[in-house]
Design a protein around this motif. Structure first.
Motif, PDB file in Angstrom:
ATOM      1  N   GLU A   1       0.836  -1.206   0.000  1.00 56.68           N
ATOM      2  CA  GLU A   1       0.000   0.000   0.000  1.00 56.68           C
ATOM      3  C   GLU A   1       0.869   1.253   0.000  1.00 56.68           C
ATOM      4  N   ASN A   2       1.928   1.217   0.802  1.00 56.20           N
ATOM      5  CA  ASN A   2       2.855   2.355   0.820  1.00 56.20           C
ATOM      6  C   ASN A   2       3.544   2.507  -0.531  1.00 56.20           C
TER       7      ASN A   2
ATOM      8  N   SER B   1       1.239   4.139  -3.020  1.00 52.77           N
ATOM      9  CA  SER B   1       1.156   5.584  -2.772  1.00 52.77           C
ATOM     10  C   SER B   1       2.370   6.298  -3.334  1.00 52.77           C
ATOM     11  N   GLU B   2       3.550   5.692  -3.155  1.00 50.08           N
ATOM     12  CA  GLU B   2       4.783   6.287  -3.681  1.00 50.08           C
ATOM     13  C   GLU B   2       4.775   6.321  -5.199  1.00 50.08           C
TER      14      GLU B   2
ATOM     15  N   LYS C   1       2.211   6.620  -7.150  1.00 48.44           N
ATOM     16  CA  LYS C   1       1.308   7.688  -7.579  1.00 48.44           C
ATOM     17  C   LYS C   1       1.936   9.066  -7.402  1.00 48.44           C
ATOM     18  N   LYS C   2       2.852   9.200  -6.432  1.00 50.87           N
ATOM     19  CA  LYS C   2       3.537  10.473  -6.210  1.00 50.87           C
ATOM     20  C   LYS C   2       4.692  10.668  -7.191  1.00 50.87           C
TER      21      LYS C   2
ATOM     22  N   GLU D   1      -5.228  -1.414  -6.616  1.00 53.40           N
ATOM     23  CA  GLU D   1      -4.732  -0.050  -6.461  1.00 53.40           C
ATOM     24  C   GLU D   1      -4.615   0.671  -7.803  1.00 53.40           C
TER      25      GLU D   1
END
Length: 325
Positions: free
Chosen positions: A71-72, A75-76, A78-79, A107
């Motif tokens: 999950e982390n 998120s990374e 997407k950034k 995701e």
């Protein structure tokens, strides 16, 4: 009593909050390639990942079984990656890797997930394995909550509530099966970055390799591990694959599931390992093979254990075929 509660809580924290996730390393190999390596203390437990980037879109290669870390990671991505993710690749049929990719596919719902044919043919078994895993998470959480309530520790309770929210999210998610490749080998274009995806025989009952035409890197996961991790593997077929790769003209370096990227010539290690496991008459590892690897205790211990497992698997196979007494 408090010590026992704290010890249990931190064990749960490792499962759900993923302490090691913050130590994950993002390595920029070149302008179109990112390598994502696990922390050193998890290098044999968590698989390497990679992201291949084109002008139009990007592809993620491989996952692992640490859901919180994934999950982390999502998120990374997407950034850090401005392009949309259009492809997801699983290079093996390893259960934990497939369960992790099921999560990543959720995701990135716009991406097409490609996995070995074996995964699609047995997807109901992976779904059952995921259900069992989430059930174990849920039971561990319930036990932890009952213990923490005894102490009325607000901070611990807050963290457990976050873990519960994650589990509830995973339990309510509908996971989709991968898409089969249209042929044994296909070429995909990410936008001035073409990749070749191929079904191969190797470390598990189904495997893929992904070749980047941009830098001639091959991503084949467990099949190219320096120390082969033997599962339900056909050692002869695996041996044939790595020997063929050793002489591949369009490959200069490889990324295994565990370990650092390495040059093509270093395939001699898994080649020699598999050859000895198949052909040696002795259960003991040849000294010449031991000498090919680092001499530190962890490497040597892992090497011996994997070799013993490989020899045992090979003996079982030969006994079934009636070729040994």
């Amino acid at each position: 009593m408090f010590y026992l509660i704290m010890r249990f809580f931190f064990a749960l924290l490792f499962i759900f909050i993923s302490i090691s996730a913050s130590a994950t390393q993002w390595l920029k190999f070149d302008d179109k390639t990112f390598l994502i390596a696990p922390p050193s203390d998890a290098r044999y437990l968590t698989s390497n990942q990679a992201i291949l980037v084109g002008q139009r879109c990007a592809a993620i290669i491989d996952a692992h079984g640490d859901f919180s870390a994934l999950e982390n990671f999502a998120s990374e991505v997407k950034k850090r990656i401005p392009q949309p993710i259009c492809h997801l690749f699983s290079t093996s049929s390893d259960e934990e890797q497939i369960l992790g990719m099921m999560l990543l596919a959720n995701e990135f719902p716009g991406a097409t997930w490609h996995a070995p044919r074996h995964v699609s043919q047995h997807f109901n078994e992976y779904q059952s394995a995921l259900k069992d895993k989430l059930s174990r998470f849920e039971k561990s959480l319930q036990l932890s909550q009952s213990r923490v309530e005894i102490q009325s520790n607000a901070q611990l309770q807050q963290r457990l509530n976050k873990a519960k929210a994650r589990i509830d999210k995973w339990l309510s998610t509908s996971f989709s099966s991968p898409t089969l490749l249209k042929a044994a080998q296909v070429t995909l274009d990410l936008g001035k970055h073409s990749i070749v995806v191929e079904e191969i025989e190797g470390a598990t009952q189904g495997n893929l390799s992904i070749l980047s035409h941009h830098n001639l890197g091959l991503f084949a996961g467990l099949t190219t591990n320096p120390i082969p991790y033997v599962q339900e593997s056909d050692l002869e077929a695996w041996f044939t694959t790595v020997k063929k790769l050793r002489h591949a003209e369009k490959v200069t370096w490889l990324l295994p599931a565990q370990g650092k990227p390495y040059k093509l010539k270093a395939l001699e290690k898994p080649i020699s390992f598999l050859e000895a496991a198949i052909n040696s008459d002795s259960m003991a590892m040849p000294e010449a093979l031991l000498a090919m690897y680092k001499t530190d205790e962890l490497t040597q211990t892992r090497l011996r254990l994997m070799y013993e497992l490989a020899k045992a698997k090979q003996v079982q196979k030969m006994q079934k075929q009636g070729t040994v007494l």
